[in-house]
Design a protein around this motif. Structure first.
Motif, PDB file in Angstrom:
ATOM      1  N   SER A 623     -39.193  66.808 -14.266  1.00 23.12           N
ATOM      2  CA  SER A 623     -39.771  65.783 -13.397  1.00 23.12           C
ATOM      3  C   SER A 623     -40.884  65.031 -14.130  1.00 23.12           C
ATOM      4  N   ASP A 648     -34.725  66.633  -7.976  1.00 20.04           N
ATOM      5  CA  ASP A 648     -35.912  66.173  -8.700  1.00 20.04           C
ATOM      6  C   ASP A 648     -35.756  64.696  -9.038  1.00 20.04           C
ATOM      7  N   GLY A 704     -32.456  61.166 -11.264  1.00 21.36           N
ATOM      8  CA  GLY A 704     -32.771  62.538 -10.903  1.00 21.36           C
ATOM      9  C   GLY A 704     -31.526  63.436 -10.867  1.00 21.36           C
TER      10      GLY A 704
END
Length: 728
Positions: A623, A648, A704
């Motif tokens: 992240s 994430d 993500g």
């Protein structure tokens, strides 16, 4: 099937034998055979000739001396005078005086001197449809006699006189037999035989005759008439006077061993002798005859059902011998006559009939089984043998030879198996075992009756893993088990070595790396330049992580699955606590949704927690600073699965790497991030598969990574795949 067919045949033979034997008894179809046996045995029942019985015989010598027959009644009167002077107990004068003469008064005077019995003249059939007509002696002879009786002697169909009538009824009165009247005059009572006959209203009895004629004391009539017999010879005796001369025709065929006929007066003597000794012969009642004739065959049939053929033959011979001896013993000891021929014929019928039907049934069954055996490919061509007992025997011999070869093949195959192999019944009784198994059994190996899943460890260090397969019969039913004890000694040693290697990795290899990190972090200025020290620490930590992941993955794969009720919300909370230090350092926030309500599964808490730790660790690691990791716990729409989602805002996974994301030692390169090599995601996949769940990766939009875990919910854990099954 064969036993049922034999039982049907047995019942058919039993019923047929009982019906035939009963018919023989009821119809007297075997009377000739029974009479022959009776004639041979009845003499053994006869009592010895009584000393009180004396026969005065009107023989051929007396007729020659006195003159032709019939004699004047004055001669009979003179003879009676001679006998009466000696004071006998009774005189039974077996001569008919039915025609009047001038000397009747003289004869009557002589008869009044002594207790006397005279016979009736019997004519059969009688006049006007009567069965018989009886004519008494003329008067005054009739009145002078103390008693009058009959001398009717019935004959059987073969002309033999075996029975006597103790009394007859001419429609007007009952006339006792002359010998019964003589007995009453001599003993002042009725004979015991007459009393029994009167109670049953059956006056026919069988006479047990002396074995040979001439057994009673006898004097010629002429000697009595001439005074040659002393008076003491007759005193208190029962004197029977009758004809014995051949020319007078009063002779009867009786069952004596001599085989010749005897005079009527000797028949009377035998009857009187039987009455005195109370040794008469009576035939058993019809019900007893039926029972005694049918039961031997039925009992023998019962024995046939349980005896082998050789013993069945001996039992048949014993039964026949018993039925020959039993009637004889019964006749001699009790006076009851049981005709043996029906029972003997039943016994003679049962053995060959049962032997024939059993042989036929067994032969047919063997033929059918051989045909099935041949059809199954075990007995050669069906037409190779004739359809006969010899052919079946030859085919059976050939089939047995093939079975013998097959048994040898099976034995060689079993012995050829290196591992112990045991064949048992359902109750653990050993049927077959090879040499290796026999050695284990001698060492005390016991076979459980139930499930057998635990490994076997022997004192000598060997280990075996049991496997078993059902042993089925020809009809598909289970008759036992086939146990194979696979030796896993080498596997167990390899496991020990693996554990030692894992211990080496988890301790001996980790210790130097931990020491390096401690030295550098404890005094970084003296250890190395800051940039170099940071790189050394990074590599050391990476080595520790790899070693730790490898050990955990190896242990997870080989450990026994031992689930318990586990709340995934608690596991996620522990994983979030473990990831918080790194997340806090990087400024990454971890948020959870739906974690305030218990979501239980059946699983291993430590393995699931570590899997979630690995996912959160990757999510935090990739992240961006000040990023966010989103966690969600909930149920699937159907309610059968517990879902855990971790997402994430990192660079995500390149499409060409997405398929190998869960591979062991695979690199997890993300866009915009450096490559990482490890076993974290491989551990996650292994743990989820171990619990019967599934895990999927999908890229998050616009950027993500998103991981979705699904595990069977505890409340419906039996639906779908069970924990421990692999997910597709």
């Amino acid at each position: 099937m064969l036993r049922r067919r034999l039982l049907i045949e047995w019942w058919a033979i039993a019923v047929l034998t009982a019906v035939l034997t009963g018919a023989l008894v009821l119809t007297s179809a075997t009377s000739r055979l029974d009479n022959a046996a009776y004639d041979l045995l009845q003499g053994w029942r006869a009592a010895p000739p009584s000393d009180r019985i004396i026969i005065v015989a009107i023989d051929d010598a007396s007729i020659a001396a006195i003159g032709p027959w019939p004699w004047p009644r004055a001669i009979h009167a003179r003879a009676i005078d001679r006998i009466a002077a000696a004071k006998p107990a009774v005189v039974a004068y077996d001569v008919l005086f039915t025609e009047p003469t001038t000397a009747d008064a003289t004869l009557a005077t002589a008869l009044r001197q002594v207790p006397s019995v005279l016979p009736l003249l019997a004519e059969t059939p009688g006049l006007d449809g009567r069965a018989l007509d009886l004519t008494p002696p003329v008067e005054p002879v009739r009145s002078a006699a103390t008693a009058i009786g009959h001398v009717v002697l019935p004959h059987d169909e073969d002309g033999t006189a075996r029975d006597a009538l103790l009394a007859i009824d001419d429609g007007r009165r009952v006339w006792p037999h002359v010998m019964e009247e003589a007995y009453r005059l001599a003993f002042h009572r009725s004979s015991a035989a007459f009393v029994r006959a009167e109670q049953k209203q059956a006056f026919s009895i069988a006479i047990p005759y002396q074995a040979f004629a001439g057994g009673f004391r006898t004097v010629p009539f002429e000697s009595v008439l001439s005074g040659d017999v002393p008076p003491a010879f007759f005193r208190d005796h029962i004197v029977l006077v009758g004809a014995t001369a051949a020319g007078l025709g009063d002779r009867h065929s009786v069952p004596t061993r001599g085989g010749a006929g005897i005079a009527g007066i000797e028949v009377q003597a035998n009857l009187l002798n039987a009455l005195i000794a109370d040794r008469t012969i009576r035939e058993v009642p019809m019900v007893v005859r039926l029972f005694a004739s049918i039961m031997p065959s039925l009992l023998l049939l019962i024995g046939f059902w349980r005896l082998r053929p050789s013993r069945a033959l001996a039992a048949s011979a014993a039964a026949i011998l018993l039925m020959l001896l039993l009637p004889a013993a019964l006749l001699v000891t009790t006076g009851f006559w049981l005709p043996p021929a029906p029972a003997l014929l039943g016994l003679l019928l049962v053995y060959p009939l049962w032997g024939w039907r059993r042989l036929q049934t067994v032969d047919s069954a063997i033929g059918r089984e051989l045909a099935r055996f041949t059809a199954d490919g075990g007995g050669g061509a069906p037409h190779a043998w004739p359809d006969s007992a010899d052919g079946h025997a030859a085919q059976l011999s050939s089939s047995i030879a093939q079975l013998r070869d097959l048994r040898q093949l099976i034995a060689d195959t079993i012995e050829g198996v290196a591992d112990p192999l045991i064949v048992t019944t359902l109750d653990a009784h050993v049927l077959l075992a090879n040499a290796a198994a026999e050695q284990l059994l001698k060492q005390g190996l016991s076979l459980p009756e139930g499930d057998w899943t635990d490994d076997i460890a022997l004192e000598d260090g060997r280990s075996f893993s049991p496997r078993r397969t059902p042993l089925l019969a020809g009809d598909g039913t289970q008759r036992g088990w086939i146990h194979l004890l696979a030796e896993i000694t080498a596997i167990r040693r390899a496991e020990q070595e693996r554990e030692q290697a894992l211990e080496f990795l988890s301790h001996d290899m980790r210790s130097p790396q931990a020491a390096i990190i401690t030295l550098i972090e404890g005094d970084p200025e003296r250890a190395a330049a800051p940039a170099v020290a940071e790189r050394i620490v990074s590599h050391a930590r990476r080595t520790l992580a790899l070693a730790d992941d490898f050990v955990q993955l190896a242990r997870l794969r080989h450990a026994r699955f031992e689930p318990e009720e586990t709340d995934l919300c608690d596991s996620l909370a522990e994983a979030m606590d473990a990831a918080w230090p790194v997340a806090s350092k990087r400024g990454v926030r971890i948020v959870a949704e739906g974690a305030d309500e218990p979501r239980c599964v059946m699983g291993e808490r430590d393995a699931l927690t570590r899997a979630l730790v690995n996912l959160l660790d990757n999510a935090v690691k990739f992240s961006p600073p000040e990023g966010q990791v989103r966690c969600r716990v909930g149920l699937s729409p159907e309610g059968d699965w517990v879902e855990v989602e971790i997402a994430d805002d990192g660079p995500g996974m390149p499409p060409d790497r997405a398929d190998a994301i869960f591979a062991r030692f695979g690199s997890t390169v993300r866009r915009g991030a450096g490559p990482t090599a490890g076993l974290g995601l491989a551990y996650v996949r292994e743990a989820i598969d171990r619990h019967g769940g599934m895990i999927a990766y999908t890229p998050a939009m616009p950027r993500g990574a998103r991981f979705l875990i699904r595990l069977p919910a505890y409340r419906n854990r039996d639906a779908g795949r069970q924990p421990g099954e692999s997910a597709a």
